[in-house]
Design a protein around this motif. Sequence first.
Motif, mmCIF file in Angstrom:
data_model
loop_
_atom_site.group_PDB
_atom_site.id
_atom_site.type_symbol
_atom_site.label_atom_id
_atom_site.label_comp_id
_atom_site.label_asym_id
_atom_site.label_seq_id
_atom_site.Cartn_x
_atom_site.Cartn_y
_atom_site.Cartn_z
ATOM 1 N N UNK A 43 0.823 -1.205 0.000
ATOM 2 C CA UNK A 43 0.000 0.000 0.000
ATOM 3 C C UNK A 43 0.861 1.262 0.000
ATOM 4 N N UNK A 44 1.986 1.228 0.739
ATOM 5 C CA UNK A 44 2.885 2.385 0.790
ATOM 6 C C UNK A 44 3.473 2.653 -0.593
ATOM 7 N N UNK A 45 3.934 1.613 -1.266
ATOM 8 C CA UNK A 45 4.505 1.769 -2.610
ATOM 9 C C UNK A 45 3.458 2.264 -3.599
ATOM 10 N N UNK B 134 1.286 9.069 -6.470
ATOM 11 C CA UNK B 134 1.658 10.460 -6.224
ATOM 12 C C UNK B 134 2.647 10.969 -7.272
ATOM 13 N N UNK B 135 3.441 10.060 -7.825
ATOM 14 C CA UNK B 135 4.421 10.420 -8.853
ATOM 15 C C UNK B 135 3.936 10.106 -10.262
ATOM 16 N N UNK C 174 13.535 2.181 -0.344
ATOM 17 C CA UNK C 174 14.631 2.221 -1.312
ATOM 18 C C UNK C 174 14.463 1.102 -2.335
ATOM 19 N N UNK C 175 15.193 1.194 -3.441
ATOM 20 C CA UNK C 175 15.017 0.216 -4.514
ATOM 21 C C UNK C 175 16.333 -0.064 -5.229
ATOM 22 N N UNK D 188 16.127 6.463 -3.251
ATOM 23 C CA UNK D 188 14.777 6.503 -2.696
ATOM 24 C C UNK D 188 13.726 6.118 -3.727
ATOM 25 N N UNK D 189 12.661 5.542 -3.220
ATOM 26 C CA UNK D 189 11.498 5.207 -4.036
ATOM 27 C C UNK D 189 10.345 6.135 -3.609
ATOM 28 N N UNK D 190 9.917 7.041 -4.438
ATOM 29 C CA UNK D 190 10.439 7.487 -5.706
ATOM 30 C C UNK D 190 10.810 8.967 -5.555
#
Length: 319
Positions: free
Chosen positions: A11-13, A19-20, A103-104, A132-134
């Motif tokens: 859900x966070x991702x 948002x992006x 992070x990714x 950072x993502x994203x």
Amino acid sequence: MANTIERIGIHHCAEIAVRNKWIFREQPVDDIGIDAHMEFVDESGKNRQLLALQIKSGSSWFRDKKDDYIVFRDINDRQYNYWTTNSLPCIVVLYNPDDDMCIWQKLTDKTIERTKGGRGKGFFVKVPTAQSFLNHSSNEKLLSFTNLPKHVLNYNFLLSQKKFIQIIKDGGTVKLHSTEWINKSSGKGKTELIVDDGENEKRYLYPYYFPFTPYTEVFPKLFPWADFEADEDFYMEEDESLWREYHCYYDKEDEEWLIVGDSFEEFRKKLNPMRSIDYSGEVAEYMLTLSINELGRSFLTIDDYISKEQPYTKAVPEE
């Protein structure tokens, strides 16, 4: 508890992606390691990128910290092969709900390393803590992340839909429900699969735009492994109305419909199996039942073969 933490990470991702201005789609649960797809479409409707995400949530994934990166371990051979040969660029996303660090890292044959200096059986990935993502930098990197050769692309496209093909083979049902704005060149509409495996029904959205392409041409390309039939219950009222209009006569004296042409069953057999209900010439609504065609059956046969250990795979010709 573990499942709750995993859901929090997904859900966070999803929230960050939306948002992006990325489209985020959670994928069916499987044992390979793809939790979601993430797509970026520009303002003209052109697809610029489609990614596959492996998402790991929880502080435990951040315990193995070395300098400026986190070590993501416990990668097996099957995951390595799947990620590095996938038609979609694959990334791993690590999320720590304790401090919101997310992070990714890319999952490629260059970023995934073998343990014990290349001599071990397992694999690991170094995930930079600064990646950072994203953010803007990540967006640019992810948009430039290249895809694989066409033959791998096409195979893995089918592989991404293997779950649906297998459900049909096992006796379940997969229906395609779609609404098309037929007077819009943008190709705007809504498309979803309604999947019933006999125990649960789930819906999977395909929120794409298909500019300048009728949906009757889109569906066979989006699901090349399928044949399409109209869902008879969904079209019953519409079909009956058309049948009475063209093949019946209403006798006002006896107050009954008289058949002057084909029977209702004969009429339905002649209708286009990939038909829609037209709403005032503005929206076309489809409800189609999918079955497995020759390509789908062949894919399952090939996938079954290559998924098993074969005794002579090292016997290759030499000049």
